[in-house]
Scaffold this motif. Sequence first.
Motif, mmCIF file in Angstrom:
data_model
loop_
_atom_site.group_PDB
_atom_site.id
_atom_site.type_symbol
_atom_site.label_atom_id
_atom_site.label_comp_id
_atom_site.label_asym_id
_atom_site.label_seq_id
_atom_site.Cartn_x
_atom_site.Cartn_y
_atom_site.Cartn_z
ATOM 1 N N LEU A 62 0.823 -1.215 0.000
ATOM 2 C CA LEU A 62 0.000 0.000 0.000
ATOM 3 C C LEU A 62 0.855 1.263 0.000
ATOM 4 C CD1 LEU A 62 -2.765 -1.017 2.576
ATOM 5 C CD2 LEU A 62 -2.855 -1.128 0.071
ATOM 6 N N VAL A 63 2.130 1.097 -0.284
ATOM 7 C CA VAL A 63 3.076 2.214 -0.346
ATOM 8 C C VAL A 63 3.569 2.336 -1.782
ATOM 9 C CG1 VAL A 63 5.275 3.106 0.482
ATOM 10 C CG2 VAL A 63 3.761 1.883 2.049
ATOM 11 N N TYR A 64 3.510 3.562 -2.350
ATOM 12 C CA TYR A 64 3.785 3.742 -3.770
ATOM 13 C C TYR A 64 4.856 4.819 -3.987
ATOM 14 C CZ TYR A 64 -0.824 1.509 -3.841
ATOM 15 O OH TYR A 64 -1.887 0.672 -3.633
ATOM 16 N N PRO A 65 6.092 4.446 -4.286
ATOM 17 C CA PRO A 65 7.120 5.426 -4.652
ATOM 18 C C PRO A 65 6.772 6.058 -5.998
ATOM 19 C CG PRO A 65 8.090 3.331 -3.994
ATOM 20 C CD PRO A 65 6.643 3.080 -4.203
ATOM 21 N N LEU A 66 6.841 7.375 -6.071
ATOM 22 C CA LEU A 66 6.476 8.097 -7.286
ATOM 23 C C LEU A 66 7.724 8.656 -7.972
ATOM 24 C CD1 LEU A 66 3.343 10.052 -5.973
ATOM 25 C CD2 LEU A 66 3.441 7.794 -7.063
ATOM 26 N N PRO A 67 7.604 9.047 -9.237
ATOM 27 C CA PRO A 67 8.763 9.602 -9.952
ATOM 28 C C PRO A 67 9.252 10.884 -9.284
ATOM 29 C CG PRO A 67 6.983 9.043 -11.469
ATOM 30 C CD PRO A 67 6.413 8.936 -10.099
ATOM 31 N N PRO A 68 10.544 11.196 -9.374
ATOM 32 C CA PRO A 68 11.065 12.432 -8.778
ATOM 33 C C PRO A 68 10.507 13.668 -9.474
ATOM 34 C CG PRO A 68 12.737 11.375 -10.140
ATOM 35 C CD PRO A 68 11.598 10.407 -10.039
ATOM 36 N N ALA A 69 10.389 14.743 -8.702
ATOM 37 C CA ALA A 69 9.846 15.994 -9.218
ATOM 38 C C ALA A 69 10.890 17.101 -9.081
ATOM 39 C CB ALA A 69 8.573 16.373 -8.463
ATOM 40 N N ASP A 70 10.684 18.188 -9.808
ATOM 41 C CA ASP A 70 11.647 19.285 -9.811
ATOM 42 C C ASP A 70 11.640 20.088 -8.508
ATOM 43 O OD1 ASP A 70 12.489 18.643 -12.362
ATOM 44 O OD2 ASP A 70 11.082 20.017 -13.330
ATOM 45 N N ASP A 71 10.477 20.202 -7.863
ATOM 46 C CA ASP A 71 10.401 20.979 -6.635
ATOM 47 C C ASP A 71 9.368 20.345 -5.708
ATOM 48 O OD1 ASP A 71 7.757 22.008 -7.405
ATOM 49 O OD2 ASP A 71 8.835 23.343 -8.768
ATOM 50 N N GLU A 72 9.265 20.877 -4.504
ATOM 51 C CA GLU A 72 8.395 20.263 -3.515
ATOM 52 C C GLU A 72 6.916 20.402 -3.865
ATOM 53 O OE1 GLU A 72 9.144 22.040 0.271
ATOM 54 O OE2 GLU A 72 9.346 24.054 -0.542
ATOM 55 N N ALA A 73 6.532 21.496 -4.516
ATOM 56 C CA ALA A 73 5.140 21.646 -4.924
ATOM 57 C C ALA A 73 4.760 20.591 -5.957
ATOM 58 C CB ALA A 73 4.897 23.051 -5.482
ATOM 59 N N ALA A 74 5.663 20.341 -6.910
ATOM 60 C CA ALA A 74 5.402 19.315 -7.918
ATOM 61 C C ALA A 74 5.320 17.932 -7.286
ATOM 62 C CB ALA A 74 6.503 19.342 -8.985
ATOM 63 N N ALA A 75 6.146 17.689 -6.272
ATOM 64 C CA ALA A 75 6.072 16.401 -5.568
ATOM 65 C C ALA A 75 4.739 16.246 -4.858
ATOM 66 C CB ALA A 75 7.221 16.298 -4.568
ATOM 67 N N CYS A 76 4.239 17.330 -4.276
ATOM 68 C CA CYS A 76 2.920 17.284 -3.623
ATOM 69 C C CYS A 76 1.824 17.032 -4.647
ATOM 70 C CB CYS A 76 2.657 18.584 -2.874
ATOM 71 S SG CYS A 76 3.677 18.832 -1.406
ATOM 72 N N ARG A 77 1.915 17.694 -5.803
ATOM 73 C CA ARG A 77 0.918 17.463 -6.851
ATOM 74 C C ARG A 77 0.950 16.010 -7.320
ATOM 75 N NH1 ARG A 77 3.050 22.341 -8.745
ATOM 76 N NH2 ARG A 77 4.090 21.341 -10.518
ATOM 77 N N ALA A 78 2.141 15.417 -7.366
ATOM 78 C CA ALA A 78 2.241 14.013 -7.771
ATOM 79 C C ALA A 78 1.473 13.117 -6.812
ATOM 80 C CB ALA A 78 3.707 13.595 -7.836
ATOM 81 N N LEU A 79 1.580 13.408 -5.526
ATOM 82 C CA LEU A 79 0.826 12.629 -4.540
ATOM 83 C C LEU A 79 -0.675 12.768 -4.771
ATOM 84 C CD1 LEU A 79 2.808 13.440 -1.272
ATOM 85 C CD2 LEU A 79 2.704 11.228 -2.447
ATOM 86 N N LEU A 80 -1.135 13.988 -4.962
ATOM 87 C CA LEU A 80 -2.568 14.218 -5.167
ATOM 88 C C LEU A 80 -3.053 13.535 -6.445
ATOM 89 C CD1 LEU A 80 -2.699 18.021 -4.217
ATOM 90 C CD2 LEU A 80 -3.168 16.052 -2.751
ATOM 91 N N ARG A 81 -2.280 13.651 -7.493
ATOM 92 C CA ARG A 81 -2.690 13.053 -8.768
ATOM 93 C C ARG A 81 -2.653 11.525 -8.713
ATOM 94 N NH1 ARG A 81 0.943 17.447 -12.083
ATOM 95 N NH2 ARG A 81 -0.656 19.074 -12.248
ATOM 96 N N TRP A 82 -1.691 10.976 -7.969
ATOM 97 C CA TRP A 82 -1.643 9.524 -7.859
ATOM 98 C C TRP A 82 -2.901 8.996 -7.192
ATOM 99 C CZ3 TRP A 82 -0.331 5.026 -9.414
ATOM 100 C CH2 TRP A 82 -0.558 3.918 -8.590
#
Length: 246
Positions: free
Chosen positions: A199-219
């Motif tokens: 139930l843990v999902y590593p996501l692709p790296p992002a350019d900045d912390e906001a983009a990383a947060c958006r990746a979590l929301l979109r996932w």
Amino acid sequence: MPYDPALTAIAVATNDALTEHLWRYDTGATDSGDPIAHVAVELARKAHDFNTTTALLVRVLGHVGDTCRRHANTITELADVYPHSLDVDTFRVMQQLERFDAQRQALLTLYGIWRRHRSITRETRARHLWAQPYDPRKGMVALSTNDTGAWFVVPDHIAAEVHGLTSYGAIVGEIWLGSEGWQATAYTHPEHRSTCPHLVYPLPPADDEAAACRALLRWWALRDSDRWQGRTPADLSTAERQALTA
């Protein structure tokens, strides 16, 4: 607008993510001789005036819009124009727009002075971030850390709604700065990292912390949709993985 007008104006101009009028904590210290306390008092007044003008301008523009639609109907349906007050209403709109712009500029000037002397957070292990920099329409996330270098991410109701999540106010994962950029790991409970790794999902790296947060929301939006089909982030197409961190 989804947030307080004063806080929204500050967000668009400075990218500061504020959940309240933090300067109000300084307004009671004018007797101490602190000049920033007096700035805070003026800032509080300007914020109140700006919010009041914003609410009035929204009502005036709504009224003018309704009036224009009614008269457009008379033109197309009856080929006639009834006497109306659009000339007066237009002048009133221009007055309020000028007041809105002047108050916004005064608000931002005072905020800039106050901000140079005050931090926007009193707790170094907790802060807020706009999901899309300078754009409060995309919502806000709360970040908290336990000094491990990772930040737990919790979206507010706007961020959840805009990104297609079914709920908000709960943890969606963590982000941290790694060798390849800002890394994000999606989970709903921190203990899942050791007890339920599926139930843990590593996501692709992002350019900045906001983009990383958006990746979590979109996932999680993808995870809850019909498009998920039981896949992990590693199973996504190249385009889907790039869309996560866009």
